[in-house]
Design an enzyme around this catalytic site. Structure first.
Site, mmCIF file in Angstrom:
data_model
loop_
_atom_site.group_PDB
_atom_site.id
_atom_site.type_symbol
_atom_site.label_atom_id
_atom_site.label_comp_id
_atom_site.label_asym_id
_atom_site.label_seq_id
_atom_site.Cartn_x
_atom_site.Cartn_y
_atom_site.Cartn_z
ATOM 1 C CB THR A 388 10.736 -0.578 -1.575
ATOM 2 O OG1 THR A 388 10.702 -0.272 -0.207
ATOM 3 C CG2 THR A 388 11.361 -1.915 -1.812
ATOM 4 C CB THR A 406 13.799 -0.132 0.378
ATOM 5 O OG1 THR A 406 12.870 0.885 0.702
ATOM 6 C CG2 THR A 406 14.224 -0.824 1.665
HETATM 7 O O1 DON Z 1 11.668 -3.525 4.349
HETATM 8 C C1 DON Z 1 10.474 -3.261 4.296
HETATM 9 O O2 DON Z 1 9.598 -4.101 4.375
HETATM 10 C C2 DON Z 1 10.050 -1.821 4.065
HETATM 11 N N1 DON Z 1 11.064 -0.931 4.567
HETATM 12 C C3 DON Z 1 9.774 -1.620 2.610
HETATM 13 C C4 DON Z 1 9.289 -0.236 2.309
HETATM 14 C C5 DON Z 1 8.582 -0.121 1.023
HETATM 15 O O3 DON Z 1 8.348 -1.066 0.327
HETATM 16 C C6 DON Z 1 8.131 1.247 0.651
HETATM 17 N N2 DON Z 1 7.737 1.330 -0.730
HETATM 18 N N3 DON Z 1 6.723 1.175 -1.248
#
Ligand code: DON
Length: 576
Positions: A388, A406
């Protein structure tokens, strides 16, 4: 939040260098190493990639507003930060318009294809199969980013720039190529085995012998340039209809998914009412479901408001203990109640109620950690009738954008739809495959976040803004999976309770407790005595690094102060 004139002068020098130098990254990084934010008078962009930041600042200088700049930055990140910036994923954009004052939340979260049964991620015996929700076409949600950006521009842009003009810098970078920087090289090295599984992906990001592109090498994305050109020419229909849509659907289905052209054509971004709360007199505005982030942030801050954190001190064992104990019931409530607001009823008012927080606070001992088994989802007021990347932008008239978007994992499912250059997400792992089966971030959920056709999986993304007497003070957000909520909370606590500037707040050591797994996650660097005391209080410490990449801008007097998270090397806050 504070003013500090001597530091402003020093930081102003950094800021001038950041603005004028062609290679501003070093200036901003060293500024942050010294705990100094970058300063700007008019507008500012903080993002995880310096090229994208510069593109955004250029739009601002040319009279664009924060939304115009956000669209240009988001397209640019799809090229320069392919592990997280995207066209094939989704996210959330929080917008503040200064005149007349108004806040808007745009939900461009991915949706499950219509043919998504509740048991989609289970085997024939009813066991969750993480491989299905992380590594196959079944993981891919219908992308929302292109529709979301076009919607934001159409409704809240200044009207001075077309979608094509804002996509132009990204197209040039994709076509001419970018030099792989330190962060991208690290991401590629880490993800190489997952990328190698798809020839359409490998031919872009890996050498013929299967090794990933290294720092200093050229990354060419000609198919992605052509896809961006189609979007520039035809708007969202260039993506959701016609050849690109067909190629995405074909790629998803060849990888075992069930997406149709109708799923693509029917995707719509949604405008939602932002979640609001208060913390020690400041007004907090943040993202509503289908992100759990905003509700969880307000619930957490409401609990913490009753503790004298400033007196207990930043990173003291007492403060960390109270933060961890406050986080546990918030994540238990998240697991129990939260999901797609178009499919489930949620007690949002109850969860964000100060009296409910007071009851949760009363159950916290100042000296003793509770095991996860001692915590159940609470009983808020009844129901009323979701790698993300984040960027923050402010403009000269005081409009602001806080945007987190993301692909879920770094490079998403790892699959580029052949001939498009577009990496596809694996966002549907954010559904609860079944009660008790954790997602990749260890998050649990139940019926409220069960998979279903057309449903948006629950997110933790928490784009946020802080106001004081109606005036914008802070724009922030971060990646970090389940830890996004607590990272954003800690940025707010550091700025409000501990009077840090944004660079200090971003550099501060982070902690996280999400109820289950039953452990206190801690970034390395705390004194041994602090860890010993926390262990004695009953916390099971799990140390690892690094996490998050907060991008924050704060108003200080008549300046903006910005900082890009020092955990990455190639982010940049810059302004003019
Ligand atoms: O929407 C969400 O909460 C997750 N798919 C976010 C993923 C994420 O932050 C990965 N990166 N660090």
């Amino acid at each position: 939040m504070r003013k500090d004139c001597a530091k402003i002068v020093i930081a102003l020098l950094f800021s001038l260098t950041a603005t004028l130098s062609l290679n501003a990254k070093e200036s901003s990084s060293s500024a942050i190493a010294a705990g100094q934010p970058v300063i700007a008078a008019h507008g500012m962009v903080a993002s995880q990639d310096r090229l994208a930041t510069r593109i955004g600042v250029d739009v601002l200088r040319r009279g664009g507003n924060a939304v115009d700049a956000a669209v240009a930055v988001a397209f640019a990140l799809a090229v320069t930060l392919p592990e997280a910036g995207n066209l094939g994923g989704g996210g959330f954009m929080l917008i503040h318009l200064a005149h007349p004052a108004r806040n808007v939340a745009i939900d461009y979260r991915e949706r499950a294809p219509a043919d998504t049964p509740r048991n989609v991620f289970l085997d024939k015996d009813g066991n969750a199969v993480p491989h299905k929700s992380r590594d196959t076409g079944l993981a891919v949600g219908v992308p929302g980013t292109v529709a979301g950006l076009a919607y934001a521009l159409q409704h809240y842009g200044s009207g001075k720039f077309t979608l094509a003009e804002l996509a132009a810098p990204a197209i040039a970078l994709a076509r001419q190529g970018i030099i792989v920087d330190q962060d991208l090289a690290a991401s590629l090295a880490h993800a190489a085995p997952r990328l190698a599984r798809w020839p359409s992906t490998a031919k872009i990001f890996l050498h013929k012998n299967g090794t990933p592109l290294r720092q200093g090498e050229l990354l060419l994305q000609k198919d992605l340039a052509a896809s961006l050109e189609a979007i520039a020419a035809d708007g969202p229909s260039g993506f959701y209809k016609g050849p690109i849509a067909k190629k995405i659907v074909a790629a998803v289905n060849a990888a075992g998914g069930h997406m149709t052209l109708a799923d693509m054509e029917s995707y719509k971004p949604l405008e939602r009412k932002p979640i609001k709360g208060t913390y020690r007199g400041y007004e907090i505005v943040t993202m509503p479901p289908p992100s759990s982030g905003g509700v969880a942030l307000i619930e957490l801050l409401n609990i913490l408001e009753g503790f004298p954190l400033a007196k207990l001190g930043a990173s003291s064992p007492e403060t960390i203990h109270l933060m961890a104990e406050a986080m546990k019931p918030v994540y238990a409530d998240r697991a129990r109640y939260m999901g797609d607001p178009d499919r489930v009823k949620m007690p949002i008012r109850g969860l964000t109620d100060k009296a409910y927080a007071a009851r949760l606070r009363a159950a916290i001992s100042p000296a003793k950690a509770r095991p996860a088994t001692a915590i159940m989802a609470g009983n808020p007021l009844p129901y009323e009738s979701p790698q993300t990347t984040h960027f923050s932008i402010v403009d000269a008239v005081g409009d602001a954008v806080s945007n987190t978007y993301t692909l879920n994992f770094s490079f998403g499912v790892g699959l580029v739809a052949e001939g498009t250059g577009i990496l596809l997400n694996n966002e549907l792992d954010d559904f609860a495959a079944k009660p008790g089966a954790p997602n990749a971030y260890g998050l649990l959920g139940g019926a409220a976040n069960a998979p279903a056709g057309g449903k948006r999986p629950l997110s933790s993304m928490t784009p946020a803004m802080v106001f004081q007497n109606g005036a914008l003070r802070l724009v922030t957000g971060s990646p970090g999976g389940s830890r996004i909520i607590t990272i954003v909370a800690q940025i707010l606590l550091d700025c409000i309770d501990f009077h840090m500037n944004v660079a200090q707040a971003e550099a501060a050591i982070r902690i996280h407790d999400q109820w289950l797994p039953d452990e206190l996650q801690v970034e390395p660097g705390l004194p041994a005595a602090t860890l010993q005391k926390l262990t004695a209080m009953g916390h099971t410490i799990h140390q690892f690094a690094p996490w998050g990449s907060a991008q924050s801008i704060m108003r200080n007097g008549n300046h903006w102060e910005g900082a890009s998270d020092p955990r990455q090397h190639d982010g940049l806050a810059a302004g003019y």
